[in-house]
Design an enzyme around this catalytic site. Structure first.
Site, PDB file in Angstrom:
ATOM      1  N   ASP A  43      -4.281   7.865  -0.452  1.00 16.01           N
ATOM      2  CA  ASP A  43      -4.389   6.467  -0.022  1.00 16.01           C
ATOM      3  C   ASP A  43      -3.383   6.181   1.095  1.00 16.01           C
ATOM      4  OD1 ASP A  43      -2.161   6.558  -1.620  1.00 16.01           O
ATOM      5  OD2 ASP A  43      -2.704   4.865  -2.897  1.00 16.01           O
ATOM      6  N   SER A  44      -2.547   7.183   1.427  1.00 19.51           N
ATOM      7  CA  SER A  44      -1.716   7.088   2.634  1.00 19.51           C
ATOM      8  C   SER A  44      -2.595   6.910   3.867  1.00 19.51           C
ATOM      9  CB  SER A  44      -0.849   8.347   2.780  1.00 19.51           C
ATOM     10  OG  SER A  44      -1.665   9.504   2.704  1.00 19.51           O
ATOM     11  N   ASP A  82      -7.500  10.163  -3.973  1.00 19.58           N
ATOM     12  CA  ASP A  82      -6.616   9.175  -4.607  1.00 19.58           C
ATOM     13  C   ASP A  82      -7.405   7.987  -5.130  1.00 19.58           C
ATOM     14  OD1 ASP A  82      -3.932   9.683  -4.875  1.00 19.58           O
ATOM     15  OD2 ASP A  82      -3.423   9.067  -2.828  1.00 19.58           O
ATOM     16  N   LYS A 111      -6.733  11.615  -8.203  1.00 18.97           N
ATOM     17  CA  LYS A 111      -5.293  11.506  -8.478  1.00 18.97           C
ATOM     18  C   LYS A 111      -4.970  10.040  -8.708  1.00 18.97           C
ATOM     19  CE  LYS A 111      -1.968  11.978  -5.109  1.00 18.97           C
ATOM     20  NZ  LYS A 111      -1.372  10.612  -5.110  1.00 18.97           N
ATOM     21  N   GLU A 113      -1.577   7.279  -9.825  1.00 18.82           N
ATOM     22  CA  GLU A 113      -0.134   7.123  -9.993  1.00 18.82           C
ATOM     23  C   GLU A 113       0.178   6.568 -11.373  1.00 18.82           C
ATOM     24  OE1 GLU A 113       1.554   4.785  -6.817  1.00 18.82           O
ATOM     25  OE2 GLU A 113       0.618   6.022  -5.280  1.00 18.82           O
ATOM     26  N   GLU A 180       6.850  12.988  -6.509  1.00 16.38           N
ATOM     27  CA  GLU A 180       7.256  12.460  -5.204  1.00 16.38           C
ATOM     28  C   GLU A 180       8.713  12.007  -5.215  1.00 16.38           C
ATOM     29  OE1 GLU A 180       4.471   9.876  -3.266  1.00 16.38           O
ATOM     30  OE2 GLU A 180       5.829   9.501  -1.593  1.00 16.38           O
TER      31      GLU A 180
END
Ligand code: KIV
Length: 277
Positions: A43-44, A82, A111, A113, A180
């Site tokens: 999502d970056s 993501d 993925k 978080e 991270e």
């Protein structure tokens, strides 16, 4: 055939896993050609492709759009996508539905978080057959709301809670975990404690694999330059140089030259001129 979850699991302890982000067809092809094991549609992309300040505004539609493009470009790499902010936190059924959308768009795995609090969500997605990569330590979707960019697991208590989260995600069925900005000592502890691979970003050399944002590696993104992101090229500088040369050539009339132009047959041109006259 793209790398499978089993291939990635089997690399733990024998071969470092290479992961890089990708958001479009052309870069996906190039990353695949370079032999990268896993392409992460991060999502970056909201920041480096769409210009957002952070990853919070990123939508499922945008992630599916990026994922489709990357899936058309890769042949051998595994594709992990993501889950964007608020696409999995509201309920387990929301998480399952959105994980399914990413798989339909071409992802092999998703993925998300979150640590121990995401255990049941991870289990629910894994239970319907979609592989999940966890993501702990600095979590861009929420940590930015609370404390900004900060190294994680600097204290004993923070380290213990991170190790517990990693174990909970493994137990819930995650096939790997991204770490991270975690102190290298704690990354090693987590890596040693788990059977599944850890993928580090700014978390030292002892993880089972490494992930970086493509635009950092290529020197394309200039807004934030994290200390941990090794820049292998400075493409932004080269691109501006090339585009300035193009602009100069156009304004001076140097481009297009005959080699970049198309011509009519001489005889046909004569006939045309005669008729027009
Ligand atoms: O979105 C992303 O690029 C990521 C990596 C930083 C791991 O999640």
């Amino acid at each position: 055939m793209p790398r499978s979850v089993r291939d990635i699991l089997s690399m733990k302890g024998s071969k470092k896993i290479t992961v890089i982000t990708a958001y479009d067809f052309t870069m996906s092809q190039l990353c695949d050609r370079a032999g990268i094991d896993v392409l992460l549609v991060g999502d970056s992309g909201g920041m480096v492709m769409l210009g957002y300040e952070n990853t919070i505004p990123v939508t499922m539609e945008q992630m599916c759009f990026f994922t489709e493009a990357v899936s058309r470009g890769r042949q051998n790499a595994m594709l992990v996508a993501d889950m964007p902010f608020m696409s999995y936190q509201a309920s387990r059924s929301q998480a399952i539905e959105n994980a399914g959308r990413l798989v339909k768009a071409g992802a092999d795995a998703v993925k998300l978080e979150g640590g121990i609090e995401m255990r049941d969500t991870v289990r629910a997605i894994v239970d319907i057959g979609i592989p999940v990569m966890g993501h702990i330590g600095f979590q861009p979707q929420t940590t930015t709301l609370q404390e900004g960019y900060k190294i994680q697991a600097k204290t004993k208590d923070a380290a213990i809670s991170l190790v517990e989260s990693a174990k909970a995600l493994e137990e819930a069925g995650a096939f790997s975990i991204a770490l991270e900005m975690v102190t290298r000592e704690v990354s090693k502890m987590i890596t040693d404690a788990l059977k599944i691979p850890t993928i580090g970003i700014g978390s030292g050399p002892d993880c089972d694999g490494q992930v970086l944002v493509l635009h950092d590696v290529l020197g394309l993104y200039e807004k934030i330059k994290p200390k941990f992101a090794k820049r292998y090229l400075e493409l932004a500088t080269d691109i501006v140089k090339a585009l300035t040369a193009y602009r100069t050539d156009v304004t001076s009339g140097k481009f297009p030259s005959p080699e970049h132009s198309f011509s009519m047959e001489k005889s046909e041109l004569e006939r045309l001129k005669k008729e027009l006259a």
